[in-house]
Design a protein around this motif. Structure first.
Motif, PDB file in Angstrom:
ATOM      1  N   UNK A   1       0.818  -1.217   0.000  1.00  0.00           N
ATOM      2  CA  UNK A   1       0.000   0.000   0.000  1.00  0.00           C
ATOM      3  C   UNK A   1       0.854   1.271   0.000  1.00  0.00           C
ATOM      4  N   UNK A   2       2.044   1.235   0.593  1.00  0.00           N
ATOM      5  CA  UNK A   2       2.944   2.394   0.573  1.00  0.00           C
ATOM      6  C   UNK A   2       3.508   2.573  -0.832  1.00  0.00           C
ATOM      7  N   UNK A   3       3.920   1.469  -1.445  1.00  0.00           N
ATOM      8  CA  UNK A   3       4.417   1.551  -2.821  1.00  0.00           C
ATOM      9  C   UNK A   3       3.336   2.078  -3.758  1.00  0.00           C
ATOM     10  N   UNK A   4       2.106   1.620  -3.574  1.00  0.00           N
ATOM     11  CA  UNK A   4       0.993   2.073  -4.416  1.00  0.00           C
ATOM     12  C   UNK A   4       0.720   3.566  -4.189  1.00  0.00           C
ATOM     13  N   UNK A   5       0.722   4.013  -2.932  1.00  0.00           N
ATOM     14  CA  UNK A   5       0.511   5.420  -2.629  1.00  0.00           C
ATOM     15  C   UNK A   5       1.581   6.277  -3.297  1.00  0.00           C
ATOM     16  N   UNK A   6       2.858   5.874  -3.151  1.00  0.00           N
ATOM     17  CA  UNK A   6       3.949   6.647  -3.750  1.00  0.00           C
ATOM     18  C   UNK A   6       3.874   6.627  -5.273  1.00  0.00           C
TER      19      UNK A   6
ATOM     20  N   UNK B   1       1.132   6.488  -7.089  1.00  0.00           N
ATOM     21  CA  UNK B   1       0.084   7.450  -7.444  1.00  0.00           C
ATOM     22  C   UNK B   1       0.570   8.876  -7.249  1.00  0.00           C
ATOM     23  N   UNK B   2       1.276   9.133  -6.151  1.00  0.00           N
ATOM     24  CA  UNK B   2       1.796  10.470  -5.882  1.00  0.00           C
ATOM     25  C   UNK B   2       2.750  10.895  -6.989  1.00  0.00           C
ATOM     26  N   UNK B   3       3.667   9.988  -7.373  1.00  0.00           N
ATOM     27  CA  UNK B   3       4.630  10.282  -8.439  1.00  0.00           C
ATOM     28  C   UNK B   3       3.906  10.574  -9.745  1.00  0.00           C
ATOM     29  N   UNK B   4       2.928   9.742 -10.095  1.00  0.00           N
ATOM     30  CA  UNK B   4       2.205   9.954 -11.355  1.00  0.00           C
ATOM     31  C   UNK B   4       1.512  11.315 -11.368  1.00  0.00           C
ATOM     32  N   UNK B   5       0.994  11.746 -10.235  1.00  0.00           N
ATOM     33  CA  UNK B   5       0.301  13.036 -10.157  1.00  0.00           C
ATOM     34  C   UNK B   5       1.268  14.222 -10.197  1.00  0.00           C
ATOM     35  N   UNK B   6       2.493  14.031  -9.726  1.00  0.00           N
ATOM     36  CA  UNK B   6       3.443  15.141  -9.593  1.00  0.00           C
ATOM     37  C   UNK B   6       4.604  15.108 -10.596  1.00  0.00           C
ATOM     38  N   UNK B   7       4.721  14.045 -11.348  1.00  0.00           N
ATOM     39  CA  UNK B   7       5.879  13.818 -12.210  1.00  0.00           C
ATOM     40  C   UNK B   7       6.183  15.000 -13.144  1.00  0.00           C
ATOM     41  N   UNK B   8       5.139  15.617 -13.705  1.00  0.00           N
ATOM     42  CA  UNK B   8       5.348  16.710 -14.657  1.00  0.00           C
ATOM     43  C   UNK B   8       6.035  17.917 -14.005  1.00  0.00           C
TER      44      UNK B   8
ATOM     45  N   UNK C   1       8.490  17.645 -11.886  1.00  0.00           N
ATOM     46  CA  UNK C   1       9.845  17.246 -11.530  1.00  0.00           C
ATOM     47  C   UNK C   1      10.504  16.511 -12.709  1.00  0.00           C
ATOM     48  N   UNK C   2      11.150  17.231 -13.623  1.00  0.00           N
ATOM     49  CA  UNK C   2      11.746  16.571 -14.791  1.00  0.00           C
ATOM     50  C   UNK C   2      13.077  15.859 -14.479  1.00  0.00           C
ATOM     51  N   UNK C   3      12.961  14.718 -13.861  1.00  0.00           N
ATOM     52  CA  UNK C   3      14.141  13.886 -13.614  1.00  0.00           C
ATOM     53  C   UNK C   3      14.283  12.883 -14.755  1.00  0.00           C
ATOM     54  N   UNK C   4      15.512  12.473 -15.018  1.00  0.00           N
ATOM     55  CA  UNK C   4      15.789  11.587 -16.154  1.00  0.00           C
ATOM     56  C   UNK C   4      15.341  10.148 -15.905  1.00  0.00           C
ATOM     57  N   UNK C   5      15.532   9.655 -14.685  1.00  0.00           N
ATOM     58  CA  UNK C   5      15.250   8.245 -14.401  1.00  0.00           C
ATOM     59  C   UNK C   5      14.348   8.124 -13.187  1.00  0.00           C
ATOM     60  N   UNK C   6      13.166   7.585 -13.407  1.00  0.00           N
ATOM     61  CA  UNK C   6      12.223   7.359 -12.305  1.00  0.00           C
ATOM     62  C   UNK C   6      12.334   5.917 -11.846  1.00  0.00           C
ATOM     63  N   UNK C   7      12.334   5.727 -10.549  1.00  0.00           N
ATOM     64  CA  UNK C   7      12.443   4.389  -9.959  1.00  0.00           C
ATOM     65  C   UNK C   7      11.103   3.672 -10.121  1.00  0.00           C
ATOM     66  N   UNK C   8      11.153   2.410 -10.520  1.00  0.00           N
ATOM     67  CA  UNK C   8       9.944   1.580 -10.602  1.00  0.00           C
ATOM     68  C   UNK C   8       9.370   1.433  -9.194  1.00  0.00           C
ATOM     69  N   UNK C   9       8.069   1.552  -9.062  1.00  0.00           N
ATOM     70  CA  UNK C   9       7.444   1.526  -7.728  1.00  0.00           C
ATOM     71  C   UNK C   9       7.723   0.237  -6.953  1.00  0.00           C
ATOM     72  N   UNK C  10       7.927  -0.869  -7.642  1.00  0.00           N
ATOM     73  CA  UNK C  10       8.246  -2.121  -6.944  1.00  0.00           C
ATOM     74  C   UNK C  10       9.638  -2.075  -6.307  1.00  0.00           C
ATOM     75  N   UNK C  11      10.470  -1.124  -6.735  1.00  0.00           N
ATOM     76  CA  UNK C  11      11.831  -1.006  -6.215  1.00  0.00           C
ATOM     77  C   UNK C  11      11.946  -0.027  -5.040  1.00  0.00           C
ATOM     78  N   UNK C  12      10.850   0.573  -4.607  1.00  0.00           N
ATOM     79  CA  UNK C  12      10.898   1.492  -3.469  1.00  0.00           C
ATOM     80  C   UNK C  12      11.288   0.736  -2.194  1.00  0.00           C
ATOM     81  N   UNK C  13      12.170   1.319  -1.407  1.00  0.00           N
ATOM     82  CA  UNK C  13      12.664   0.723  -0.163  1.00  0.00           C
ATOM     83  C   UNK C  13      13.406   1.799   0.627  1.00  0.00           C
TER      84      UNK C  13
END
Length: 183
Positions: free
Chosen positions: A15-20, A22-29, A31-43
């Motif tokens: 649920x934390x990975x899912x929340x993050x 969703x948060x990233x998808x809503x805010x991504x525009x 924050x123009x970073x080159x490489x976004x971490x896959x949500x399954x890799x959050x730790x």
């Protein structure tokens, strides 16, 4: 010596990975970073081993349950976003957690044990975070005013530590190599 990197980390609940995510998808525009971490890799990394000699890696796996035997699950709360690296062109974009004495204690315990096993570990102070993206990718400078609290201070329970193995050619790239429950 393995061709993979290894690190001990706090595993985040789904649920934390899912929340993050969703948060990233809503805010991504914003924050123009080159490489976004896959949500399954959050730790939350506790200790980065790098390339690990097989005998040292297996000694760490065999002895970690004893190191963690008196550790119990504890709560963490997502708190804010931040950056590492130059303020104008940051290297790392992260989500942080509220200060936790339990997390600091756990990290020190894992870190010190791995030093005893013989690993050479990063000596920088522990700054608990969840990497969301890497490498600022804009001609414009990063706007510090965008660094705010995470609106929904989501709390979760830390109840397992994972030894992850890195597979750079895969997505997600971090695979569970060994699991240690906090009871």
């Amino acid at each position: 010596m393995s061709k993979h990197h290894y690190f001990f980390a706090v595993k985040l609940p789904i649920e934390v990975k899912a929340f993050l995510k969703e948060w990233v998808e809503a805010k991504k525009q914003d924050f123009p970073f080159a490489k976004w971490v896959h949500h399954e890799d959050y730790h939350i990394t506790l200790a980065f081993l790098g390339f690990a000699a097989e005998e040292m890696k297996y000694e760490a796996i065999q002895t970690m349950p004893e190191v963690l035997k008196d550790e119990h699950p504890f709560p963490l709360t997502l708190h804010q976003i931040g950056i590492f690296g130059p303020h104008k062109k940051p290297r790392i974009f992260w989500a942080g957690v509220e200060h936790s004495n339990e997390l600091i204690h756990l990290q020190k315990k894992v870190y010190n044990h791995l030093l005893k096993v013989g690993f050479e570990l990063d000596k920088k102070p522990f700054r608990p975070h969840i990497t969301l993206a890497r490498k600022w990718n804009s001609p414009e400078e990063f706007d510090q005013n965008l660094l705010t609290a995470i609106e929904n201070n989501l709390s979760f329970t830390v109840n397992e530590i994972i030894l992850y193995e890195t597979h750079l050619d895969q997505t997600p790239k971090y695979h569970e190599f060994a699991r240690f429950l906090l009871e």
